[in-house]
Design an enzyme around this catalytic site. Structure first.
Site, PDB file in Angstrom:
ATOM      1  N   HIS A 182       0.858  -1.184   0.000  1.00 48.80           N
ATOM      2  CA  HIS A 182       0.000   0.000   0.000  1.00 48.80           C
ATOM      3  C   HIS A 182       0.890   1.228   0.000  1.00 48.80           C
ATOM      4  O   HIS A 182       1.697   1.424   0.913  1.00 48.80           O
ATOM      5  CB  HIS A 182      -0.924   0.012   1.219  1.00 48.80           C
ATOM      6  CG  HIS A 182      -1.904   1.145   1.192  1.00 48.80           C
ATOM      7  ND1 HIS A 182      -3.188   1.021   0.676  1.00 48.80           N
ATOM      8  CD2 HIS A 182      -1.788   2.444   1.583  1.00 48.80           C
ATOM      9  CE1 HIS A 182      -3.813   2.170   0.780  1.00 48.80           C
ATOM     10  NE2 HIS A 182      -2.993   3.058   1.318  1.00 48.80           N
ATOM     11  N   CYS A 183       0.753   2.064  -1.020  1.00 52.11           N
ATOM     12  CA  CYS A 183       1.612   3.235  -1.179  1.00 52.11           C
ATOM     13  C   CYS A 183       0.872   4.477  -0.686  1.00 52.11           C
ATOM     14  O   CYS A 183      -0.126   4.880  -1.287  1.00 52.11           O
ATOM     15  CB  CYS A 183       2.013   3.411  -2.646  1.00 52.11           C
ATOM     16  SG  CYS A 183       3.125   4.823  -2.913  1.00 52.11           S
ATOM     17  N   PRO A 184       1.343   5.108   0.403  1.00 49.54           N
ATOM     18  CA  PRO A 184       0.664   6.333   0.871  1.00 49.54           C
ATOM     19  C   PRO A 184       0.812   7.499  -0.089  1.00 49.54           C
ATOM     20  O   PRO A 184      -0.024   8.403  -0.105  1.00 49.54           O
ATOM     21  CB  PRO A 184       1.345   6.621   2.212  1.00 49.54           C
ATOM     22  CG  PRO A 184       2.677   5.960   2.108  1.00 49.54           C
ATOM     23  CD  PRO A 184       2.465   4.744   1.265  1.00 49.54           C
ATOM     24  N   ASN A 187      -1.995   7.018  -2.243  1.00 45.93           N
ATOM     25  CA  ASN A 187      -3.255   6.814  -1.529  1.00 45.93           C
ATOM     26  C   ASN A 187      -4.018   5.659  -2.167  1.00 45.93           C
ATOM     27  O   ASN A 187      -5.241   5.701  -2.316  1.00 45.93           O
ATOM     28  CB  ASN A 187      -4.107   8.090  -1.530  1.00 45.93           C
ATOM     29  CG  ASN A 187      -5.250   8.018  -0.536  1.00 45.93           C
ATOM     30  OD1 ASN A 187      -5.150   7.344   0.481  1.00 45.93           O
ATOM     31  ND2 ASN A 187      -6.348   8.698  -0.835  1.00 45.93           N
TER      32      ASN A 187
END
Length: 359
Positions: A182-184, A187
């Site tokens: 999951h890449c912040p 998002n």
């Protein structure tokens, strides 16, 4: 005599009964507390007992509140991170157009102007396109309504069939097909349908930052040397626009160099993973599986690897030679190979000799 004996025995029985009742009422609270203690201990042991428990399970249970906090912070700050990427990238682009481009047009020879104009705009278009697609493209989720999915396990959180290479994202609270992480900064989860967009964004952003750092090296040192003279006595006669120019050049160069180092390291790591036919999660799974099989004297083979070149062809969607240009060097919205539910051999690589195994 008989009447007296009968009266005496009746009185004694009454006294004994009274003593028994007194003892019961006297020790009733203590017995009740003891029974509650035994019952509570039995409940705790029944809840905590697990024949499969180990140190990893205990650590996961202890750190579950920390994971929950990090997941929720990442979920809510994802929009902030995306806005930060857009603002920082736009600031550098504005500095290039407002400050550097007029200087290049006045001082550089025509071939260099042509090179910077063509390459700079191509790189910018590739960055914007792939970042937009990585944000807006769903990574892919297993269908909940279908019952004919070739699942390898059941997700203990979704309570639904989980196909091969599918993992549960605690931030999105959903299972993701071929989940990488999951890449912040997006998002969004990086999965089967947007993995190529994510990697291409990292690649072209790194290339753009390196290009900007190398091209602006001389300008950076000239601007930095000018800023060093601001504190001299008497102060130099720089106008407001000249001071803004110096600070803007230094800011853009430092930002581009920092992003090139950080994002370049991430891009190299994902390059290695793609070459091996793995995702970030599968890297850890495969390492454990390799160690387990080594102890048994066996050799681990990644069932989803088609060789270095084959892995890149599958990842980039290259089926013909012209696709290296139309699908890699130019913006392309072509979907990845397969649906992410099953993993048959791609047509662009040789046929597998052994059946694919599920991880």
């Amino acid at each position: 005599m008989r009447t007296r004996r009968w009266i005496f025995s009746a009185v004694m029985r009454l006294l004994l009964r009274c003593l028994r009742i007194g003892q019961r009422h006297r020790f009733w609270p203590t017995q009740k507390v003891w029974q509650l203690w035994l019952y509570g201990r039995l409940c705790v042991r029944s809840l905590l007992y697990n024949s499969f428990i180990d140190s990893d399970t205990a650590l996961d249970a202890l750190f579950e509140p920390v994971y929950w906090l990090v997941d929720h912070i990442t979920r809510w700050f994802g929009v902030v991170f995306v806005a930060l990427v857009i603002i920082l990238t736009s600031s550098v682009v504005c500095i290039v157009y407002v400050c550097l481009l007029p200087l290049i047009l006045r001082t550089y020879p025509l071939p260099w102007i042509f090179w910077h104009f063509i390459y700079g705009h191509w790189n910018l278009v590739m960055i914007v396109f792939h970042y937009y697609m990585a944000i807006t493209t769903q990574p892919g989720y297993p269908p909940q309504s279908r019952s004919d999915i070739a699942a390898v396990s059941i997700c203990r959180k979704c309570i639904a069939p989980k196909p091969a290479r599918t993992h549960h994202c605690s931030i999105c609270n959903r299972c993701v097909l071929k989940m990488d992480h999951h890449c912040p900064w997006l998002n969004n989860c990086v999965g089967h349908f947007n993995h190529r967009y994510f990697f291409s964004f990292c690649l072209f952003m790194t290339m753009g930052c390196i290009y900007s750092s190398i091209s602006g090296w001389d300008m950076f040192w000239e601007a930095y040397a000018a800023i060093e003279t601001y504190g001299q006595t008497p102060p130099p006669t720089f106008t407001f626009h000249q001071r803004a120019f110096h600070k803007s050049v230094v800011y853009a160069w430092v930002l581009c160099s920092s992003v090139a180092l950080a994002l370049g390291a991430l891009m190299i790591w994902h390059t290695v993973l793609i070459t091996r036919g793995e995702t970030s999660i599968e890297r850890h799974i495969n390492r454990k599986e390799k160690k387990r099989l080594q102890k048994k004297g066996k050799v681990f083979r990644n069932p989803y690897s088609y060789g270095p070149l084959g892995n890149w062809k599958v990842f980039l969607g290259v089926e013909r030679k012209r696709h290296w240009v139309t699908r890699v060097l130019l913006p392309s919205t072509h979907p990845p190979k397969g649906s992410g539910l099953n993993w048959d051999t791609a047509p662009c690589v040789p046929e597998q000799k052994t059946a694919l195994l599920a991880i």
